[in-house]
Design an enzyme around this catalytic site. Structure first.
Site, PDB file in Angstrom:
ATOM      1  N   CYS A   1      -0.990  -0.881   7.089  1.00 13.11           N
ATOM      2  CA  CYS A   1      -1.882  -0.514   6.006  1.00 13.11           C
ATOM      3  C   CYS A   1      -3.144   0.153   6.570  1.00 13.11           C
ATOM      4  O   CYS A   1      -3.812  -0.425   7.430  1.00 13.11           O
ATOM      5  CB  CYS A   1      -2.259  -1.754   5.210  1.00 13.11           C
ATOM      6  SG  CYS A   1      -3.536  -1.453   3.983  1.00 13.11           S
TER       7      CYS A   1
ATOM      8  N   CYS B   1      -6.308  -2.353   5.678  1.00  9.16           N
ATOM      9  CA  CYS B   1      -6.536  -3.668   6.278  1.00  9.16           C
ATOM     10  C   CYS B   1      -5.635  -3.944   7.473  1.00  9.16           C
ATOM     11  O   CYS B   1      -5.635  -5.052   8.008  1.00  9.16           O
ATOM     12  CB  CYS B   1      -6.368  -4.759   5.227  1.00  9.16           C
ATOM     13  SG  CYS B   1      -4.670  -4.986   4.718  1.00  9.16           S
TER      14      CYS B   1
ATOM     15  N   CYS C   1       1.190  -3.086   0.584  1.00 15.04           N
ATOM     16  CA  CYS C   1       0.520  -3.971   1.535  1.00 15.04           C
ATOM     17  C   CYS C   1       0.373  -5.343   0.894  1.00 15.04           C
ATOM     18  O   CYS C   1      -0.266  -5.477  -0.145  1.00 15.04           O
ATOM     19  CB  CYS C   1      -0.856  -3.413   1.910  1.00 15.04           C
ATOM     20  SG  CYS C   1      -1.851  -4.603   2.820  1.00 15.04           S
TER      21      CYS C   1
ATOM     22  N   CYS D   1      -3.839  -6.436   0.889  1.00 18.38           N
ATOM     23  CA  CYS D   1      -4.902  -5.861   0.067  1.00 18.38           C
ATOM     24  C   CYS D   1      -4.367  -5.160  -1.187  1.00 18.38           C
ATOM     25  O   CYS D   1      -5.134  -4.707  -2.018  1.00 18.38           O
ATOM     26  CB  CYS D   1      -5.750  -4.895   0.885  1.00 18.38           C
ATOM     27  SG  CYS D   1      -4.967  -3.311   1.196  1.00 18.38           S
TER      28      CYS D   1
ATOM     29  N   ASP E   1      14.726  14.267  27.022  1.00 11.51           N
ATOM     30  CA  ASP E   1      15.096  12.852  27.046  1.00 11.51           C
ATOM     31  C   ASP E   1      16.169  12.588  25.991  1.00 11.51           C
ATOM     32  O   ASP E   1      15.959  12.857  24.814  1.00 11.51           O
ATOM     33  CB  ASP E   1      13.843  12.015  26.744  1.00 11.51           C
ATOM     34  CG  ASP E   1      14.099  10.534  26.889  1.00 11.51           C
ATOM     35  OD1 ASP E   1      15.194  10.151  27.335  1.00 11.51           O
ATOM     36  OD2 ASP E   1      13.188   9.751  26.554  1.00 11.51           O
TER      37      ASP E   1
END
Ligand SMILES: [Zn+2]
EC number: 6.3.5.13
Lengths: 243, 451
Positions: B208, B211, B230, B233, B361
């Site tokens: 988030c 928060c 979230c 919050c 890679d």
């Protein structure tokens, strides 16, 4: 026989296909009819490491690395240290390898403290060391080449510690002294992604055997047909190592 | 100077055609050396209908769809359709569309842009709309980490002209989070459907931005795309302006309803796979925002068929074949999921190179959930090819595939011949990564010429 593998922070440290190492341990046990359990060890894990035979610690992005580093220092560090001194088998890759060392020094010069299990320290570098890597290694009385892909900017230096191998192609620990990785007791730190275990089945088996020996005493692993893995390894060595 | 740059570019373009080297970015590369402001100068006269598409996956299909919408609406479009999505590729597309005086008599531009090239392209093109599809790990060895890529794109958007629109995928938390921090007018698109999601291992955890708690999900469609929130919050996925519902997928195509304001439109497409719902949604939304009338958009969408190497249906030695580019874990998984949904026996050819354009890679092959695909799909043979054919074979072995049914053939021509010879009733799926696709196309053209 049963092998319990602790997978440290699977949701945080999961870069560059390192999950392949868990897959390799799992399959190589299953092919030999050795029971294997993969235990995720997350932030809320508070137990000691006494039930774990083999611990795997990968690398993460900066953000995740910070969370893990705090958690190791504040919660798990002491237990982990005790277990390692007692002979726990550990494979730590890239960021995980750095965390086991004494400190990581940022470009700005500040030092982030590590667990101090390995007498090794890492200094942030300006140049990213990216590319295929081939090393020559001599562990558990076996001499063989290992291949992988490295991707790090931190330069790691060892103090009176045995390296995992000697760099033939690539950078290894720091791009300067031709060392790669670090061995301490049954702890193996390395910069090799690729992932390292399916690409180097000899190494995978050394880890399995070491971990099982600590638990069961004498252990003899049934040989497996690794011709495909060896073919893959050989094709890389032929491509990158100039004769 | 504009003339000189264009003419040098054009000369190179001609010589590229003569020598047969494709030339999707070389003319631009050389012309930019003579005139670094060439893109800005050429595109200057175009004021409207300038669209830029970026993101990890879906940008080629989405930009193809948008270009097709604009063309159907009667506009003449410059489009870097060969997937040359660096600055040089964009310069090349513009050079090819200009006359020798450096005049571009076009009225729209559609450019897919590589994330890393966004800052410079935004400055030169001054787009009216920027579409962002999603962020996944792609060729990590070249771009560093995902957060850094998102940050770079966000920064680039701060330099947008004031009246530009940013169109974001609401379901992809990394993409949607960009909308919180830019000044431009933002629109979102997303899926709201109870369709079964794809079980995928390519999940990027987003925290988030308010928060720092882990996002949780009410619904996951694929990867980290879904309806997230979230738990701490209460921050949640932005409410999309454009929504897809009643999604119906099968081997022949996609149907869904699109909601915008108080209107519902029925969308039909010949594209397949859930991930293409997002591409369609992005393109249609962009079309609506460009004020193109809906019947024109639908007409363009319905007749759209993707370009070479993207869900291309063809025949190899008269055996039915589907070709789809794979370049990162989530793209590979989405393709496998689509193949699995066909419910038909398959033979696969997977070709993996590790040239610069592919990313050196190949560790990412281990992030693909091949185990899940192989457990639910009948696959008879797999040929692995390319510079990393052996690595792919090892991956398949550890995913539980019978190694007696794997053939390692580095040469793509021989590999294509072999898979066709091994095939009876199966559908052949050829899955090349970026530079391998070039070799596959070359083989197909040669085969075509022999007829
Ligand atoms: Zn929050």
């Amino acid at each position: 026989m049963k092998l319990v593998v602790g997978h440290m922070y699977p949701d945080l440290l999961n870069l560059y296909g390192d999950i392949g190492n868990i897959v390799a341990l799992k399959k190589r046990c299953e092919w030999r009819k050795i029971e294997i359990e993969i235990k995720p060890i997350t932030l809320d894990y508070t137990e000691e490491f006494t039930d774990i035979d083999l611990l795997f610690l990968g690398g993460g992005s900066d953000r995740e690395q910070k969370i893990v580093s705090d958690d190791l220092k504040n919660k798990k560090g002491k237990n982990l240290k005790t277990a390692i001194e007692d002979g726990l088998t550990v494979l730590a890759i890239c960021g995980g390898y750095q965390l086991l060392g004494e400190y990581y020094q940022t470009l700005a010069g500040s030092k982030l403290e590590g667990l101090g299990i390995l007498k090794a320290w890492t200094i942030a570098g300006n140049r990213r060391m990216i590319g295929n890597i081939v090393i020559d290694t001599n562990i558990a009385d076996k001499n063989f080449k290992m291949v992988g892909f490295e991707n790090h900017s931190g330069k790691t230096f060892l103090e009176k510690m045995e390296p995992l191998g000697k760099v033939i192609i690539g950078n290894g620990n720091n791009g300067e002294d031709k060392t790669e990785g670090c061995i301490y007791k049954n702890v193996y730190g390395t910069y090799l992604h690729g992932p390292v275990l399916p690409k180097n089945p000899e190494f995978a088996d050394i880890l399995i055997e070491t971990a099982l020996k600590r638990k069961y005493g004498k252990v003899e692993l049934t040989p497996l047909d690794d011709s495909l893995e060896q073919q893959a390894k050989q094709s890389l060595i032929e491509r990158f190592v100039k004769k | 100077m504009k003339f000189l740059g264009v003419n040098i570019g054009k000369l190179i373009n001609i010589s590229c055609k003569i020598t047969g080297k494709g030339g999707t970015s070389l003319p631009g590369k050389i012309a930019l050396k003579y005139d670094s402001k060439l893109i800005e100068k050429l595109i200057g006269p175009i004021k409207n209908n300038k669209v830029i598409i970026t993101g990890t996956n879906g940008k080629t299909t989405t930009s193809g769809l948008i270009a097709s919408i604009l063309t159907t609406a009667g506009k003449s479009v410059v489009h870097n359709k060969e997937g040359a999505n660096m600055k040089t590729g964009i310069a090349t597309a513009l050079i090819k569309s200009s006359n020798f005086l450096g005049n571009l008599q076009k009225d729209a531009t559609v450019f897919e842009v590589d994330e890393a090239n966004m800052p410079i392209v935004i400055e030169d093109v001054k787009p009216n709309i920027v579409v962002i599809t999603n962020f996944f790990r792609d060729q990590l060895d070249r771009y560093g980490e995902l957060d850094t890529t998102v940050e770079k794109v966000k920064k680039a958007l701060l330099n947008l002209p004031q009246d530009s629109i940013v169109l974001l995928n609401a379901d992809e938390p990394f993409t949607a989070s960009i909308g919180d921090e830019i000044k431009s007018k933002v629109f979102y698109y997303g899926i709201e459907d109870n369709i079964e999601g794809i079980n995928s291992s390519s999940f990027e955890q987003k925290y988030c931005p308010i928060c720092a708690h882990k996002y949780e999900y009410k619904k996951i469609y694929y990867g980290q795309l879904g309806d997230y929130y979230c738990p701490n919050c209460g921050k949640k996925r932005p409410n999309p302006n454009f929504k897809a519902t009643n999604i119906f997928l099968n081997e022949d195509g996609i149907n869904f309803n699109l909601y915008y304001k108080d209107k519902i439109f029925t969308v039909k497409s010949r594209l397949i796979g859930l991930y293409n719902v997002y591409n369609l949604l992005a393109a249609i939304s962009a079309g609506i925002l460009l004020n193109i009338d809906f019947s024109t958009i639908l007409k363009a969408i319905e007749s759209y068929w993707p370009i070479e190497g993207r869900l291309q249906k063809t025949k190899i030695k008269s055996k039915r074949t589907i070709i789809n580019l794979i370049k990162n874990p989530i793209g590979f998984e989405s393709t496998l999921n689509m193949l699995s949904q066909f419910n038909k026996p398959l033979n696969l050819l997977i070709s993996i190179n590790d040239n610069y354009a592919d990313g050196r890679d190949v560790s990412w092959l281990w992030d693909v959930n091949l185990e899940s695909f192989l457990s639910k799909t009948k696959v008879n043979y797999i040929v692995t090819s390319g510079l990393r054919a052996e690595d792919m074979a090892v991956r398949l072995k550890y995913a539980g595939f019978d190694i007696k049914k794997i053939k390692i053939i580095n040469s793509i021509e021989k590999a294509l011949d072999t898979i066709a010879d091994l095939t009876e009733e199966e559908l052949i799926a050829v899955l090349p990564n970026y530079t391998s696709l070039y070799d596959v196309s070359k083989y197909l053209k040669l085969q075509e010429a022999k007829k």
